[in-house]
Design an enzyme around this catalytic site. Structure first.
Site, PDB file in Angstrom:
ATOM      1  N   GLY A 237       0.787  -1.232   0.000  1.00 46.57           N
ATOM      2  CA  GLY A 237       0.000   0.000   0.000  1.00 46.57           C
ATOM      3  C   GLY A 237       0.813   1.274   0.000  1.00 46.57           C
ATOM      4  O   GLY A 237       1.628   1.506  -0.897  1.00 46.57           O
ATOM      5  N   GLU A 238       0.571   2.105   1.011  1.00 43.25           N
ATOM      6  CA  GLU A 238       1.188   3.428   1.068  1.00 43.25           C
ATOM      7  C   GLU A 238       2.599   3.406   1.640  1.00 43.25           C
ATOM      8  O   GLU A 238       3.290   4.430   1.598  1.00 43.25           O
ATOM      9  CB  GLU A 238       0.345   4.356   1.939  1.00 43.25           C
ATOM     10  CG  GLU A 238      -1.034   4.619   1.414  1.00 43.25           C
ATOM     11  CD  GLU A 238      -1.920   5.297   2.444  1.00 43.25           C
ATOM     12  OE1 GLU A 238      -1.433   5.596   3.554  1.00 43.25           O
ATOM     13  OE2 GLU A 238      -3.085   5.518   2.155  1.00 43.25           O
ATOM     14  N   LEU A 239       2.972   2.296   2.192  1.00 46.47           N
ATOM     15  CA  LEU A 239       4.264   2.227   2.892  1.00 46.47           C
ATOM     16  C   LEU A 239       5.425   2.848   2.102  1.00 46.47           C
ATOM     17  O   LEU A 239       6.187   3.640   2.651  1.00 46.47           O
ATOM     18  CB  LEU A 239       4.566   0.762   3.233  1.00 46.47           C
ATOM     19  CG  LEU A 239       5.911   0.459   3.884  1.00 46.47           C
ATOM     20  CD1 LEU A 239       5.907   0.901   5.337  1.00 46.47           C
ATOM     21  CD2 LEU A 239       6.228  -1.023   3.794  1.00 46.47           C
ATOM     22  N   PRO A 240       5.576   2.537   0.795  1.00 49.25           N
ATOM     23  CA  PRO A 240       6.775   3.003   0.087  1.00 49.25           C
ATOM     24  C   PRO A 240       6.888   4.520  -0.043  1.00 49.25           C
ATOM     25  O   PRO A 240       7.981   5.030  -0.258  1.00 49.25           O
ATOM     26  CB  PRO A 240       6.624   2.372  -1.305  1.00 49.25           C
ATOM     27  CG  PRO A 240       5.668   1.251  -1.128  1.00 49.25           C
ATOM     28  CD  PRO A 240       4.744   1.678  -0.042  1.00 49.25           C
ATOM     29  N   ILE A 241       5.781   5.247   0.086  1.00 48.90           N
ATOM     30  CA  ILE A 241       5.841   6.702  -0.106  1.00 48.90           C
ATOM     31  C   ILE A 241       6.212   7.421   1.196  1.00 48.90           C
ATOM     32  O   ILE A 241       6.559   8.586   1.182  1.00 48.90           O
ATOM     33  CB  ILE A 241       4.486   7.227  -0.656  1.00 48.90           C
ATOM     34  CG1 ILE A 241       4.698   8.549  -1.418  1.00 48.90           C
ATOM     35  CG2 ILE A 241       3.483   7.428   0.437  1.00 48.90           C
ATOM     36  CD1 ILE A 241       3.458   9.041  -2.111  1.00 48.90           C
TER      37      ILE A 241
END
Lengths: 276, 47
Positions: A237-241
């Site tokens: 999900g959003e983890l990489p950003i």
């Protein structure tokens, strides 16, 4: 949000599987991964699984269908047609049959069962909103032009611990994309608000990274399974950003610039206090 | 993106591909998967 997500699986007479649930697909590969999970669990070929087909497509109104229902509601109010009639046309959202007849499809519907050790208070909205967390570490190497204060990222390394990569290629793609967006946020993307509106809502004045702005991205996936996740998965999900901007700020600090707000544009860098 | 990739010569390496695709924006991939695809398609001997 109640911790009671539902999922359904329909097995047809022709040996096909139709899994589905209420979550809309937002383009992160969930369709592929859900099909993988079903195929692997049932021991059937992947191409026999069609996500969101058959019954499940009708029982779970997707986000888009929700919008349609909302429009129906508004149409009903404005045209004084009884909403009931319109709803009846759209069909009841939960017409899930459970026929186990010889030739009829077999249908299974299950709700998420919260593991006992996860504490969640629905009324106070407190507790473990998530059963597990994915973790990440980002390393950014960059150079700063001492004359123009332009920042050029040279390399980004993203290490993500996501429980289990159901589809490693898609998971890595998600991490690459999020990392690039994180770098854009860190170095260039600035929303300028003017009288409650975004003043730079064009790609000519809200610049997103091009190929030449995006450095090589190294992705490392680590897997420490979450025992309640499918095959141990926690999600990406959003983890990489989340991490790249912080890594950029730290790298700039290492280079002697005390940047306290993002994006770290040349203007901001120029006025940034030198690190003592 | 595909149209920009067509004229890239066979055997092209990453810096050349980055340059050739620079006029096309992509929000979700970080371009990495696109490079992999173009590199594979432009490999010497690829169809």
């Amino acid at each position: 949000v109640k911790l009671a997500s539902q999922a359904a699986l329909e097995l047809t007479e022709t040996g096909r599987a139709h899994p589905g649930g209420p979550a809309p697909r937002i383009g992160q590969g969930t369709r592929t991964m859900h099909a993988q999970i079903v195929a692997d669990t049932l021991g059937i070929p992947y191409d026999r699984v069609e996500v969101g087909a058959g019954g499940p497509r009708r029982w779970f109104p997707t986000a888009a269908d929700g919008g349609v229902a909302h429009l129906h509601d508004r149409a009903a109010r404005s045209s004084s047609v009884a909403p009931k009639r319109l709803k009846a046309k759209a069909g009841p959202p939960h017409a899930a049959p459970s026929t186990c007849g010889r030739t009829a499809p077999l249908v299974i519907m299950k709700s998420y069962q919260k593991p006992a050790e996860i504490i969640w208070d629905e009324t106070c909205y407190q507790g473990d909103a998530y059963g597990a967390f994915a973790w990440a570490c980002n390393v950014v190497e960059l150079e700063v032009d001492p004359v123009t204060f332009e920042v050029r990222p040279l390399r980004l390394t993203a290490v993500a611990e996501i429980g289990k990569a159901i589809h490693p290629l898609l998971a890595a793609g998600q991490i690459e994309g999020g990392s690039a967006q994180g770098l854009g946020w860190a170095l260039g993307e600035e929303v300028v608000m003017k009288e409650g509106r975004m003043a730079n809502a064009q790609l000519t004045n809200y610049l997103i990274p091009t190929t030449l702005d995006t450095p090589p991205l190294d992705v490392v996936i680590l897997e420490r399974p979450y025992r309640h996740g499918p095959f141990g998965a926690k999600g990406v999900g959003e983890l990489p950003i989340d991490g790249p901007a912080a890594a950029v700020a730290n790298a700039l600090r290492h280079a002697g610039f005390d940047v306290r707000s993002l994006p770290a544009t040349p203007e901001r860098l120029m006025s940034a206090r030198a690190v003592g | 993106m595909i149209m920009a990739a067509v004229p890239i010569p066979r055997g092209a390496r990453l810096p050349q591909i980055r340059e050739a695709l620079a006029g096309n924006l992509c929000r979700c991939t970080g371009y990495a998967a696109i490079y992999r695809a173009v590199l594979a398609a432009k490999r010497k001997g690829a169809r």
